[in-house]
Enzyme design. Sequence first.
Site, PDB file in Angstrom:
ATOM      1  N   LYS A  40       0.612  -1.233  -0.016  1.00 17.30           N
ATOM      2  CA  LYS A  40      -0.506  -0.016  -0.254  1.00 17.30           C
ATOM      3  C   LYS A  40       1.081   0.767   0.093  1.00 17.30           C
ATOM      4  O   LYS A  40       1.596   1.372   0.635  1.00 17.30           O
ATOM      5  CB  LYS A  40      -1.103   0.220   1.487  1.00 17.30           C
ATOM      6  CG  LYS A  40       0.800   0.212   2.533  1.00 17.30           C
ATOM      7  CD  LYS A  40      -1.030  -1.126   3.573  1.00 17.30           C
ATOM      8  CE  LYS A  40      -0.343  -0.718   4.806  1.00 17.30           C
ATOM      9  NZ  LYS A  40      -1.248  -1.116   5.991  1.00 17.30           N
ATOM     10  N   TYR A 264      14.973  30.164   8.571  1.00 17.28           N
ATOM     11  CA  TYR A 264      13.579  31.267   9.022  1.00 17.28           C
ATOM     12  C   TYR A 264      13.508  31.087  10.866  1.00 17.28           C
ATOM     13  O   TYR A 264      13.801  30.161  11.133  1.00 17.28           O
ATOM     14  CB  TYR A 264      12.203  30.485   8.711  1.00 17.28           C
ATOM     15  CG  TYR A 264      12.025  30.752   7.430  1.00 17.28           C
ATOM     16  CD1 TYR A 264      11.289  32.624   6.797  1.00 17.28           C
ATOM     17  CD2 TYR A 264      12.183  29.274   6.266  1.00 17.28           C
ATOM     18  CE1 TYR A 264      11.239  31.675   5.046  1.00 17.28           C
ATOM     19  CE2 TYR A 264      11.989  30.138   4.777  1.00 17.28           C
ATOM     20  CZ  TYR A 264      11.445  30.316   4.685  1.00 17.28           C
ATOM     21  OH  TYR A 264      11.192  30.760   3.294  1.00 17.28           O
TER      22      TYR A 264
END
Length: 376
Positions: A40, A264
């Site tokens: 999956k 940042y």
Amino acid sequence: MSTNPQARSWIRVRADALKQNFSRLRDEVGPETRIIPMVKADGYGLGVKQTVRTLQAEDPWGWGVATADEGLELREIGVEDPIIVFCPLTGESLDRALSGDLQLTVSSLMGLDEVITRAYKLDRKPHVHVDINTGMGRTGFDWRVASSWLPRLQEAASDSINWVGFFTHLHSADEDELSVHNQWSRLQEVLAQLKNPPDGLMVHLLNSSGLFRTPDYAAAAVRPGIFLYGGEVGVDQPSPVPLVSLHARVIHVGEVSEGYTLGYGATYRADGPERWATLGIGYGDGLPRSLGNRGSAFLGGVRVPIIGRISMDMTVVNITDVPKVAVGDIATLIGANGPERITVDDVAELAGTISYEVLTGFTDRLPRVWTGLNGS
Ligand SMILES: *Cc1c(COP(=O)(O)O)cnc(C)c1O
């Protein structure tokens, strides 16, 4: 090392390691037990096509997916083996799963009725695995009240469905063996109430961690995922062969002096003269942002710290102690440096998550470069 000359960052995946991990599972459960590799989420983020192509050589019984689309994708690449969709489906996705001859899981009488109705309209006899909730809670028939659903299920099994399997899902096999015994007993309790179970009814419950912790419960089939892809399955359990490494190129090198700030929030500040290398990878590639000021990489044969916050497209490492680093050099964020290694689990732990989320979190911007594929 195989690289992709165009890429600024990439994941390398070793097909031979995937095969070795499969063989390790095979040794653990013996030749009789069927193996259903869980593929999956694009093979846990690594590339389902390459995963299937590699494991097909090992002749698994079938494949496990989560959605109809994932199952149909396998059919499109020519997979003819059984494919089981492990999430309940309804509506149009159920129709498509039936048309693609995918095996279904059912978790409720309502779900069963819809499967039967839609299959009848499509003139198909659905292949069904009955999901028993023995503690996982998210799907499955309640093991405590089998008398409320089992008779109807048995009736359906005698005429409208091909009842292939009977399964449950373990919730804590990586850390709590007692829970596995409990879930096993609950499953057995329900099984004991079956009247004339279909011939060859396939019982399955073990995931990767359950498979190593309690191989005696392998039953007819096992459903390993994370171990195949190189994720740890619990303390004191065998380790998989690592198959994933994560690389990024240096795209800029800078020299700074005391007081320069980085990234940042300016959360990092140079103590004195330092050299910084900027890597072409960020959280937009799936590198967990929480590794900012915490993680590390290998560059120029040295372990270097990630400094400042990770941004969407760039990550900076401190190379003050590394003599020669130039633009174009390759850093390793997951992988080996001689005897030293940064594993997927190391990254997950630093990021406060699990290997599964790290692997499936890598985005499409990162090419998956497979090595050792059959025929390549
Ligand atoms: C994902 C999944 C597995 C595999 O679990 P791992 O811990 O990755 O081995 C097994 N069974 C079901 C139903 C799953 O959804």
